[in-house]
Design an enzyme around this catalytic site. Structure first.
Site, PDB file in Angstrom:
ATOM      1  N   TYR A 124      47.247  12.040  12.240  1.00 65.49           N
ATOM      2  CA  TYR A 124      48.644  11.532  12.034  1.00 65.49           C
ATOM      3  C   TYR A 124      48.912  10.234  11.267  1.00 65.49           C
ATOM      4  O   TYR A 124      50.190   9.892  11.357  1.00 65.49           O
ATOM      5  CB  TYR A 124      49.410  12.022  12.890  1.00 65.49           C
ATOM      6  N   LYS A 171      36.274  18.349  18.913  1.00 65.37           N
ATOM      7  CA  LYS A 171      35.304  19.124  17.855  1.00 65.37           C
ATOM      8  C   LYS A 171      34.144  17.978  17.757  1.00 65.37           C
ATOM      9  O   LYS A 171      33.718  17.436  16.641  1.00 65.37           O
ATOM     10  CB  LYS A 171      35.876  19.349  16.356  1.00 65.37           C
ATOM     11  N   ASP A 204      37.503  25.433  17.892  1.00 64.28           N
ATOM     12  CA  ASP A 204      37.680  26.852  17.337  1.00 64.28           C
ATOM     13  C   ASP A 204      37.179  27.670  18.325  1.00 64.28           C
ATOM     14  O   ASP A 204      37.946  28.816  18.506  1.00 64.28           O
ATOM     15  CB  ASP A 204      36.395  27.080  16.100  1.00 64.28           C
ATOM     16  N   ASP A 228      49.078  20.324  17.885  1.00 61.26           N
ATOM     17  CA  ASP A 228      49.786  20.867  17.270  1.00 61.26           C
ATOM     18  C   ASP A 228      49.306  22.243  16.744  1.00 61.26           C
ATOM     19  O   ASP A 228      50.325  23.229  17.017  1.00 61.26           O
ATOM     20  CB  ASP A 228      49.508  19.982  15.747  1.00 61.26           C
ATOM     21  N   ASP A 232      51.329  25.845  18.793  1.00 54.85           N
ATOM     22  CA  ASP A 232      51.943  26.782  17.913  1.00 54.85           C
ATOM     23  C   ASP A 232      51.218  28.223  18.388  1.00 54.85           C
ATOM     24  O   ASP A 232      51.609  29.203  18.602  1.00 54.85           O
ATOM     25  CB  ASP A 232      51.726  26.725  16.662  1.00 54.85           C
TER      26      ASP A 232
END
Ligand code: ATP
Length: 333
Positions: A124, A171, A204, A228, A232
């Site tokens: 970001y 990750k 993941d 983010d 959601d």
């Protein structure tokens, strides 16, 4: 004493849900005064500024902002207004609680997780470089300072709120240096909280586990982009974006907003669900230590949701935003 807060009305469904939330806050007798500003695309078209200077000044004076969703005009060279606000006021901790509500039918039950999303860096930072006609590089920034403070906040929250477990999402198997740094800081800080169970999961796998067994998650902490995505996903588990509130906290400023965007597809149709912004307002009241108004509003919402007669269409009902608002106001104790 009345506390003055700044309110940004925003775009799309923003003005409708803001009006509705302010009426509920007034009906609940919250001791607040409001400085209300139009911000976003519509304001830019009218007056040439996405956020008028007076709106910034109000936030700088009051230090508390209730913000409804803003549309950043796409393709006109604007940086996301949300990102701008988070960086300008160093609102580094984005806290997003996702809790099942028995009234809202989803295949998932008893979800009660709190997502701590680092808010100021990662991809970001918006640094992209055109290498040649067919190649673009984007920069991911992870620093010890920003990672330490969000991870420490997550652990401190878990300790003070009787939570059992903190999970780090990353990750680091691929991004060995950047996410590797985030993970190693998490492991260091975890040693200071021996009473808490800790683990880490690759992003993941986290997505798969959230759908297969979401009840294993309690407090989660992660860099910006994963936060983010995961929030959601979490909103989908509990019944949609209309139900996910958030706070953005820094050292001097605090901003409270729904996780959802400005939903232009339903703007002006009187069907927007104001609950996410309303629960964000409850987080704000709790931040201001007005626990009484917050809990009265929360229990009125719970009653309306549990009765299930007056629900907005996203929750399977036929009520308008205003009918839903009035049902909540009627149940305020
Ligand atoms: P952003 O990029 O700003 O996050 P977005 O385009 O990803 O925004 P939203 O504006 O959040 O997405 O909307 C996604 C979908 O969810 C839309 O179909 C929208 O109508 C619906 N939605 C979002 N918020 C609400 C709400 N409060 N009530 C009902 N539906 C909503």
């Amino acid at each position: 004493m009345e506390k003055t807060i700044t309110v940004f009305r925003g775009d799309g469904i923003g003005p409708e849900i803001t009006a509705c939330v302010l009426e509920i806050l007034r009906a609940a007798g919250a001791g607040l005064a409001y400085e209300i500003f139009d911000v976003g695309e519509a304001e830019w078209q009218r007056n040439g500024a996405l956020i008028p200077e007076a709106a910034y000044q109000s936030f700088e004076k009051n230090r508390i902002l209730l913000k409804s969703p803003i549309t950043t005009p796409i393709g006109k060279g604007f940086r996301s207004l949300n990102v701008t606000l988070r960086n300008k006021y160093d609102l580094y901790a984005n806290i997003r609680p996702a809790r099942s509500n028995t009234a809202v039918k989803t295949p998932f039950h008893d979800i009660d997780m709190v997502i701590f999303r680092e808010n100021t860096e990662d991809l970001y930072v918006g640094i992209e470089e055109q290498i040649d006609e067919n190649t673009v590089h984007a920069t991911k920034v992870i620093t010890r300072k920003a990672s330490e403070r969000i991870i420490r906040d997550a652990f401190q929250y878990a300790r003070t709120h009787g939570r059992k477990k903190v999970t780090c999402v990353h990750k680091a198997n691929i991004l060995k240096m950047s996410d590797g740094l985030f993970l190693s800081i998490f492991q260091d800080i975890a040693r200071e909280y021996p009473e808490l169970e800790t683990n880490d999961k690759i992003i993941d796998n986290t997505c798969m586990q959230m759908v297969m067994n979401p009840n294993q998650f309690d407090v989660l902490v992660m860099p910006n982009l994963y936060g983010d995505l995961i929030s959601d996903l979490a909103s989908g588990l509990i019944g949609g974006l209309g139900l996910l509130p958030s706070s953005n906290l820094g050292t001097g400023y605090a901003m409270f907003e729904a996780v959802h965007g400005s939903a232009p597809d339903i703007a002006g149709k009187h069907i927007a669900n104001p609950t996410a912004l309303l629960w964000s307002a409850c987080m704000m009241l709790e931040y201001l230590k007005d626990f009484d108004s917050a809990s009265r509003i929360r229990s009125a919402v719970d009653q309306v949701l549990a009765e299930g007669h007056v629900l907005t269409p996203d929750l399977g009902g036929h009520a308008t935003t205003e009918e839903y608002r009035d049902a909540i106001i009627r149940r305020l104790g």
